[in-house]
Design a protein around this motif. Structure first.
Motif, PDB file in Angstrom:
ATOM      1  N   THR A  55       0.833  -1.205   0.000  1.00  0.00           N
ATOM      2  CA  THR A  55       0.000   0.000   0.000  1.00  0.00           C
ATOM      3  C   THR A  55       0.866   1.253   0.000  1.00  0.00           C
ATOM      4  O   THR A  55       0.604   2.199  -0.739  1.00  0.00           O
ATOM      5  CB  THR A  55      -0.949   0.009   1.221  1.00  0.00           C
ATOM      6  OG1 THR A  55      -1.802  -1.138   1.146  1.00  0.00           O
ATOM      7  CG2 THR A  55      -1.799   1.264   1.259  1.00  0.00           C
ATOM      8  N   THR A  64      -3.149   2.030  -7.482  1.00  0.00           N
ATOM      9  CA  THR A  64      -3.799   1.154  -6.515  1.00  0.00           C
ATOM     10  C   THR A  64      -2.949  -0.082  -6.240  1.00  0.00           C
ATOM     11  O   THR A  64      -2.076  -0.452  -7.025  1.00  0.00           O
ATOM     12  CB  THR A  64      -5.157   0.661  -7.043  1.00  0.00           C
ATOM     13  OG1 THR A  64      -4.921  -0.083  -8.243  1.00  0.00           O
ATOM     14  CG2 THR A  64      -6.111   1.802  -7.308  1.00  0.00           C
ATOM     15  N   GLY A 101      -9.834  -4.443  -8.639  1.00  0.00           N
ATOM     16  CA  GLY A 101      -9.540  -3.029  -8.442  1.00  0.00           C
ATOM     17  C   GLY A 101      -9.234  -2.359  -9.763  1.00  0.00           C
ATOM     18  O   GLY A 101      -8.966  -3.017 -10.763  1.00  0.00           O
ATOM     19  N   ASP A 103      -7.660   1.668 -11.447  1.00  0.00           N
ATOM     20  CA  ASP A 103      -7.150   3.002 -11.144  1.00  0.00           C
ATOM     21  C   ASP A 103      -7.483   3.986 -12.260  1.00  0.00           C
ATOM     22  O   ASP A 103      -6.902   5.057 -12.339  1.00  0.00           O
ATOM     23  CB  ASP A 103      -5.651   2.990 -10.845  1.00  0.00           C
ATOM     24  CG  ASP A 103      -4.818   2.430 -11.971  1.00  0.00           C
ATOM     25  OD1 ASP A 103      -5.398   1.984 -12.968  1.00  0.00           O
ATOM     26  OD2 ASP A 103      -3.589   2.428 -11.850  1.00  0.00           O
ATOM     27  N   ILE A 107      -9.641   5.617  -8.605  1.00  0.00           N
ATOM     28  CA  ILE A 107      -8.997   4.521  -7.889  1.00  0.00           C
ATOM     29  C   ILE A 107     -10.033   3.859  -6.988  1.00  0.00           C
ATOM     30  O   ILE A 107     -10.648   4.505  -6.141  1.00  0.00           O
ATOM     31  CB  ILE A 107      -7.801   5.060  -7.088  1.00  0.00           C
ATOM     32  CG1 ILE A 107      -6.765   5.640  -8.063  1.00  0.00           C
ATOM     33  CG2 ILE A 107      -7.206   3.977  -6.212  1.00  0.00           C
ATOM     34  CD1 ILE A 107      -5.609   6.350  -7.405  1.00  0.00           C
ATOM     35  N   GLU A 109     -10.999  -0.163  -5.080  1.00  0.00           N
ATOM     36  CA  GLU A 109     -10.636  -1.541  -4.784  1.00  0.00           C
ATOM     37  C   GLU A 109     -11.773  -2.203  -4.021  1.00  0.00           C
ATOM     38  O   GLU A 109     -12.412  -1.568  -3.174  1.00  0.00           O
ATOM     39  CB  GLU A 109      -9.367  -1.614  -3.922  1.00  0.00           C
ATOM     40  CG  GLU A 109      -8.139  -1.054  -4.603  1.00  0.00           C
ATOM     41  CD  GLU A 109      -6.941  -0.935  -3.681  1.00  0.00           C
ATOM     42  OE1 GLU A 109      -5.834  -0.748  -4.213  1.00  0.00           O
ATOM     43  OE2 GLU A 109      -7.093  -1.029  -2.439  1.00  0.00           O
ATOM     44  N   THR A 130      -8.967   9.707   0.879  1.00  0.00           N
ATOM     45  CA  THR A 130      -9.337   8.300   0.719  1.00  0.00           C
ATOM     46  C   THR A 130     -10.480   7.951   1.661  1.00  0.00           C
ATOM     47  O   THR A 130     -10.494   8.361   2.815  1.00  0.00           O
ATOM     48  CB  THR A 130      -8.128   7.374   1.008  1.00  0.00           C
ATOM     49  OG1 THR A 130      -7.077   7.707   0.106  1.00  0.00           O
ATOM     50  CG2 THR A 130      -8.503   5.913   0.841  1.00  0.00           C
TER      51      THR A 130
END
Length: 191
Positions: A55, A64, A101, A103, A107, A109, A130
């Protein structure tokens, strides 16, 4: 999907994304907080990084986690079969599965989490803006954000700002399973 394939995909994708941005290993290390030595191991396919490490690398590159583990280019419609879902083991009996996911254009997931009784996962702060949304399928989730705990039961849902450290915990005596969506604003890492 076998771990060797995923490790190779991560190695190729990190190298490619870093090269695309004309970043040195030292620059990526500084931006991600991941040591240069670990980045070398990741790019050479000698290690399978943890979710938190992956991450941090993905965030520093502006992509992502899904992009980091992607084996091939994403078509207009992408069906991910159960055998191709990427699973990150967590502890002895817990796991996080990245179902799918993207992007582009934003973005996004989709995750399937399973935490054994007494287990927890500490999530690092994601980039500003986020958000995470999740629903509990089985058990009871204790979500901690900024030191404040929130309990979410079966069929309950929660949305929160994930641009700060957070913890998912199973304080109960039965297994916990939840589905989570992570969305973050599209950055402009190429500028």
């Amino acid at each position: 999907m076998d771990p060797e394939t995923i490790t190779a995909a991560v190695a190729n994708n990190v190298r490619a994304q870093r090269a695309h941005r004309q970043m040195t290993l030292d620059e990526l290390a500084a931006r991600s907080g991941v040591s240069r030595g670990m980045l070398v191991q990741v790019e050479q396919g000698r290690t399978n990084p943890s979710i938190n490490t992956l991450t941090r690398i993905a965030d520093a590159l502006g992509v992502t986690v899904a992009r980091m583990v992607e084996v091939s280019d994403t078509p207009v419609v992408r069906v991910v079969q159960a055998a191709d879902v990427v699973t990150f083991p967590h502890g002895k009996a817990s796991s996080a599965r990245l179902l799918v996911g993207t992007d582009a254009p934003s973005i996004l997931e989709l995750w399937d989490w399973r935490l054994a009784p007494g287990d927890h996962h500490d999530g690092d702060a994601h980039p500003p803006g986020t958000r995470e949304m999740l629903t509990v399928i089985e058990g009871e989730l204790t979500l901690s954000v900024y030191g404040r705990s929130h309990v979410v039961g079966v069929d309950g849902a929660v949305v929160f700002s994930a641009d700060r450290p957070h913890r998912y915990a199973n304080l109960g005596e039965s297994p916990l399973r939840f589905t989570m969506v992570v969305t973050e604003p599209r950055g402009t890492p190429d500028q």
